[in-house]
Design a protein around this motif. Structure first.
Motif, PDB file in Angstrom:
ATOM      1  N   VAL A 172       0.834  -1.196   0.000  1.00 34.04           N
ATOM      2  CA  VAL A 172       0.000   0.000   0.000  1.00 34.04           C
ATOM      3  C   VAL A 172       0.871   1.249   0.000  1.00 34.04           C
ATOM      4  CG1 VAL A 172      -1.721   1.305   1.294  1.00 34.04           C
ATOM      5  CG2 VAL A 172      -1.903  -1.183   1.143  1.00 34.04           C
ATOM      6  N   ALA A 173       1.913   1.250   0.835  1.00 30.72           N
ATOM      7  CA  ALA A 173       2.804   2.417   0.919  1.00 30.72           C
ATOM      8  C   ALA A 173       3.556   2.645  -0.379  1.00 30.72           C
ATOM      9  CB  ALA A 173       3.779   2.244   2.080  1.00 30.72           C
ATOM     10  N   GLY A 174       3.777   1.581  -1.131  1.00 31.76           N
ATOM     11  CA  GLY A 174       4.537   1.691  -2.367  1.00 31.76           C
ATOM     12  C   GLY A 174       3.679   1.819  -3.609  1.00 31.76           C
ATOM     13  N   THR A 175       2.429   2.230  -3.451  1.00 32.29           N
ATOM     14  CA  THR A 175       1.518   2.413  -4.584  1.00 32.29           C
ATOM     15  C   THR A 175       1.279   3.905  -4.803  1.00 32.29           C
ATOM     16  OG1 THR A 175       0.423   0.302  -4.115  1.00 32.29           O
ATOM     17  CG2 THR A 175      -0.769   1.858  -5.517  1.00 32.29           C
ATOM     18  N   THR A 176       1.593   4.402  -6.010  1.00 29.31           N
ATOM     19  CA  THR A 176       1.562   5.829  -6.285  1.00 29.31           C
ATOM     20  C   THR A 176       0.854   6.114  -7.596  1.00 29.31           C
ATOM     21  OG1 THR A 176       3.699   6.083  -5.179  1.00 29.31           O
ATOM     22  CG2 THR A 176       2.973   7.906  -6.583  1.00 29.31           C
ATOM     23  N   THR A 177      -0.058   7.082  -7.600  1.00 28.55           N
ATOM     24  CA  THR A 177      -0.654   7.582  -8.838  1.00 28.55           C
ATOM     25  C   THR A 177       0.283   8.616  -9.440  1.00 28.55           C
ATOM     26  OG1 THR A 177      -2.928   7.209  -8.104  1.00 28.55           O
ATOM     27  CG2 THR A 177      -2.605   8.813  -9.865  1.00 28.55           C
ATOM     28  N   LEU A 178       0.730   8.371 -10.668  1.00 27.63           N
ATOM     29  CA  LEU A 178       1.680   9.264 -11.319  1.00 27.63           C
ATOM     30  C   LEU A 178       0.991  10.418 -12.024  1.00 27.63           C
ATOM     31  CD1 LEU A 178       4.100   6.610 -12.835  1.00 27.63           C
ATOM     32  CD2 LEU A 178       4.394   7.948 -10.743  1.00 27.63           C
ATOM     33  N   ARG A 179      -0.157  10.138 -12.636  1.00 19.68           N
ATOM     34  CA  ARG A 179      -0.861  11.188 -13.374  1.00 19.68           C
ATOM     35  C   ARG A 179      -2.275  10.723 -13.689  1.00 19.68           C
ATOM     36  NH1 ARG A 179       1.144  15.675 -16.434  1.00 19.68           N
ATOM     37  NH2 ARG A 179      -0.439  16.490 -17.871  1.00 19.68           N
TER      38      ARG A 179
END
Length: 267
Positions: A116-123
């Motif tokens: 979860v901590a390593g999940t990122t929306t880039l754009r």
């Protein structure tokens, strides 16, 4: 259909001939009441990823991950009420898109390491979801766009600020109509040629052709026009680009096999 179980299999400790340990991750089914439907599954970085949805609601999907040996808790990475697609393994990560099911027509580009901590929306894109994702030289190349540019080539270094359009090859687009449509209709993808990347696109009257890029606008050039490409690959021996194309200037020849070193003279 009968209820199916998604399993993770890992060798048991000890001798190589020992019986493997099998761990059930989740029950899934296509039509059994109360069971989620397994839509997609992937592996990356020693983890298994699953995309599931509730019966009759395929547009609201959930992405989960678990270690490939079945140990540890299952991480819920995306429950954003949308359709998950375009999943691509990038190193030890999984990159994917989420088409939001809220009437906004928004498409999110997301990267994850399985936590979860390593999940990122880039754009977040409007109109053209990222497609044809390909990792080359530490960057990810893809086709995407919005109402003002249409579909054009993009690149990402894995950060929000570093996710950007490379170049507007076919300017003047309005209301989601047009663009250069990189790699459309040809069964091919962004392909490494030395330290650059080859792709097909349409930039105007000649119907487009073969382009090369280093990920910058200044370093994006048209190698040859009047071509309709239908598949490309990098030669494992010479490093040259091999592709099948229909030359609009030589229609009698039909589809032909080409090779290129990334230059006009060398194509």
């Amino acid at each position: 259909l009968a209820v199916a179980s998604l399993l993770a299999v890992a060798p048991a400790a000890g001798a190589a001939t020992a019986t493997p340990t099998v761990t059930k991750i989740a029950d899934t089914s296509y039509n059994a009441p109360g069971q989620d439907v397994l839509s997609q599954s992937y592996s990356a970085g020693g983890r298994i990823y699953t995309v599931t949805y509730a019966q009759g609601d395929y547009q609201r999907q959930t992405l989960r991950s678990v270690k490939a040996d079945g140990s540890g808790a299952v991480s819920v990475l995306s429950t954003q009420g949308g359709y998950i697609g375009n999943a691509t393994r990038v190193g030890d990560e999984l990159w994917f898109t989420v088409q939001l099911n809220d009437g906004s027509n928004a498409q999110r580009l997301v990267r994850t390491d399985g936590t979860v901590a390593g999940t990122t929306t880039l754009r977040t894109f409007q109109g053209y979801a990222p497609q044809n994702l390909r990792a080359v030289g530490g960057k990810v190349y893809f086709a995407a766009g919005d109402a003002t540019t249409g579909q054009e080539p993009w690149v990402s270094d894995g950060t929000a600020d570093g996710t950007r359009m490379i170049k507007d090859l076919f300017p003047g687009v309005t209301n989601y109509t047009g663009g250069s449509y990189p790699n459309s209709g040809g069964g091919h993808d962004f392909t490494a040629v030395g330290d650059k990347v080859a792709f097909s696109a349409s930039d105007g009257p000649d119907g487009g052709g073969l382009f090369m890029t280093d990920g910058t606008a200044a370093g994006t050039t048209k190698v040859r026009g009047n071509l309709y490409l239908n598949g490309m690959a990098s030669s494992p021996r010479s490093g040259e680009l091999l592709f099948v194309a229909y030359d609009r200037a030589d229609t009698a020849a039909g589809y032909q096999l080409f090779r290129s070193d990334g230059t006009t003279a060398g194509t």
